[in-house]
Scaffold this active site. Sequence first.
Site, PDB file in Angstrom:
ATOM      1  N   SER A   1      99.990  95.324 -19.637  1.00  0.00           N
ATOM      2  CA  SER A   1      99.799  97.296 -19.085  1.00  0.00           C
ATOM      3  C   SER A   1     101.048  97.772 -19.588  1.00  0.00           C
ATOM      4  CB  SER A   1      99.522  97.175 -17.000  1.00  0.00           C
ATOM      5  OG  SER A   1      99.810  98.112 -17.030  1.00  0.00           O
ATOM      6  N   GLU A   2     101.016  98.612 -20.519  1.00  0.00           N
ATOM      7  CA  GLU A   2     102.958  98.613 -20.638  1.00  0.00           C
ATOM      8  C   GLU A   2     102.942 100.125 -19.768  1.00  0.00           C
ATOM      9  OE1 GLU A   2      99.547  98.746 -22.659  1.00  0.00           O
ATOM     10  OE2 GLU A   2     100.821  96.689 -23.743  1.00  0.00           O
TER      11      GLU A   2
ATOM     12  N   HIS B   1     100.261  96.828 -36.136  1.00  0.00           N
ATOM     13  CA  HIS B   1     100.926  96.291 -36.221  1.00  0.00           C
ATOM     14  C   HIS B   1     101.816  97.166 -36.878  1.00  0.00           C
ATOM     15  CE1 HIS B   1      97.624  93.959 -34.794  1.00  0.00           C
ATOM     16  NE2 HIS B   1      97.918  93.462 -33.227  1.00  0.00           N
TER      17      HIS B   1
END
Lengths: 398, 324
Positions: free
Chosen positions: B59-60, B129
């Site tokens: 969970s950022e 990414h």
Amino acid sequence: MSGRPKHKSAPETAAPRGGAPPPATIPSTHGGDDLIRLLSPEGVWLGGSGGSPFPPSRLIELFRGMLRIRLLDGRMLNLQRQGRIGFFGQSTGQEAAIVGSAAALKPEDWVAPALREAGVALWRGLPIERLIAQCMGKGSEVSQGRQMPCHHSYRAANFISMSSVIATQLLHGVGVAMAAQMKKDPIVCMAYLGDGATSEPDFHSALNLAGVRKAPVVFFCQNNQWAISVPFAKQTASRSIAVKAVAYGMPGVRVDGNDVLAVLAEAGKAVERARSGGGPTLIEAVTYRRLGHSSSDDPTRYRDADEVKLWEARDPIDRLRKHLLSLGLLNQSKEEAIEEELQAQISEGIRVGEAGKEPPLESLFSDVFAELTPQLREQRDATLAEFAHRELPKGHGH
Amino acid sequence: MPVMTMVEAINDALRVEMRRDPRVVLLGEDVGVKGGVFGCSAGLWKEFGGDRVMDTPLSESGIVGAAIGMALYGLVPVAEIQFSDFIYPAFDQIVSEAAKMRYRSGGEYTVPMTIRTPIGGGIRGGHYHSQSPEAYFAHTPGLKVVVPSTPSDAKGLLLASIRDPDPVLFMEPKLVYRTLKEEVPEGEHVVEIGKARVVRSGKDVTLIAWGGMVGMCEKAAAKCAEEGIDCEIIDVRTIVPLDEATILESVKKTGRAVIVYEAPKTGGFGGEISAILAEKAIEWLEAPILRVTGFDTPFPYTLESVYLPEPGRIREAVLKVVRF
Ligand SMILES: Cc1ncc(C[n+]2csc(CCOP(=O)(O)OP(=O)(O)O)c2C)c(N)n1
């Protein structure tokens, strides 16, 4: 404005919006949906034989604390109507939840507040004049008029600066608790939220993280049934908020949020559990937002007057008043004396708060960082130079 | 002096600071037992234990929000967001909370937190990414944004970031992570935040870049040198606060500026630099300010090498401004 309710108390069948809850099927260690109560709506002690364990002075203190919030709400709404403050987020009807939870904390504990918890800061010692100066955007208050009214910060009592953003504070509460845990400080953080906040991702993140780390945090949800115009039933299909605790491996407690003694008792248990390493708790205090969401809101546009009347009859201050009357701890003249004293305090707070100076122009640029960046210095210097020879633009009103 | 990659230099900085200051804690996804997906925190969990090097739930927002709380309480958290492409769940905590805490509390509460996160292309990471979101954060008052381009700077700037009294977003170019090795001072090595670095001095044109694009500019400059064009290269190093003085001084000398960044062109931070040059150096300019950037498209997988500015494209821009 008087603290006395206008309506006679009705027998309460406290069901959450949308009907009575189904019978609890979850393990009792995880609390459940049963509404915990120590005082009947008539102020009768329900906590069993032996009577209330609360000392008289404590009971009077709770009464005073609740009444102060109620009176302040009235005065502040008047100021708002007179254009002396721009906005106010009131908490009429929620005083028991606010004061009961605040009273469960020690001075060294921390608070991560939402909008309805100015009363928690007051309980912890925030001077009324400072609260009022904040609401008036004065430079005499620490935040220099940078935030809207009711966004308090009070370092002296570990009351974290409030933002408007719903639910973000829950994670700060968890972080504070994790840091205290790491330092082995025996403190607890009370993280407050409304029912609407339970729909935000940060609610999930915070409870999940707290559960995993067994952080000494208590999530205290004032379920006041409304998030602006959205009722509880549209916020969640869950039968309660307390039941959500199960998914995070922590106890969930559903308490009558208009019963200050039950709130204090349950918050107290949760706080001590957290302090002694037992991890977090989710408390749902079932209460009701009797006025608008804020001074900018007209709730008659979206809800029934009958519903409001029902909850007026469940007034939390009246409930404690009846209890105190029955114990012989209060009578009309005593209450009038308390009210008079509180009103005088508020009047003095308004006088001092309003007399505060306006924030200086430099305060626009300070506190962005510990030191001004070259860009900020340039912008500050240009602004100061510009307004050295012309008047500040008129504000945009309230 | 030991020779290190950027990953090793970051690891070294974290170790140095955790040994020096017991308030420093790391938290993030896979930063503990595994040592981070790129190995930046390798060995630290073993040395400092699970209380100071925390594997968090996925969970950022939780990582950054909790780090804010820790900072409020007096710790010095270093949070890792595994890829900057996944920072958006934490955007609110960064922008609304960390960055505004000092201001809104009149200094009663501060957030001395560092968020480390890999940025940029070069590892064939596709949309998620590869991105370079520095401009979103540069637009946030109260947040510092640092982007090193070499191992030595990564160590020095990371130590400065951790010690900074305000929140710092520390963006690590994956393109450089393991490709560049250089000598990095042992132990104490602090590079001041807010000072750009003149990578190469030259008299004809100023190339302005940060992160992975600094190396691209060096390659382009080498090519141009063969053609008799003398490029100066400025590594911006810290987007916020920006060292305008160094940039202005260079452009006033060369009269030409090419700004190189990986992010999509529109709204990229190079636009801000261009505006500053237009505001403060227009009478020194001999040619239009050009930008060599990613395109206004999501970051592509197969055609990554076309999307990313490379020496050839940079050289084209240099020729344009020199021949203008
Ligand atoms: C993230 C976010 N979304 C929307 C808002 C606008 N807003 C302010 S208060 C509020 C309702 C909050 O409801 P609840 O959490 O139940 O607390 P209450 O106001 O009832 O105490 C909304 C939607 C906001 N401040 N933050």
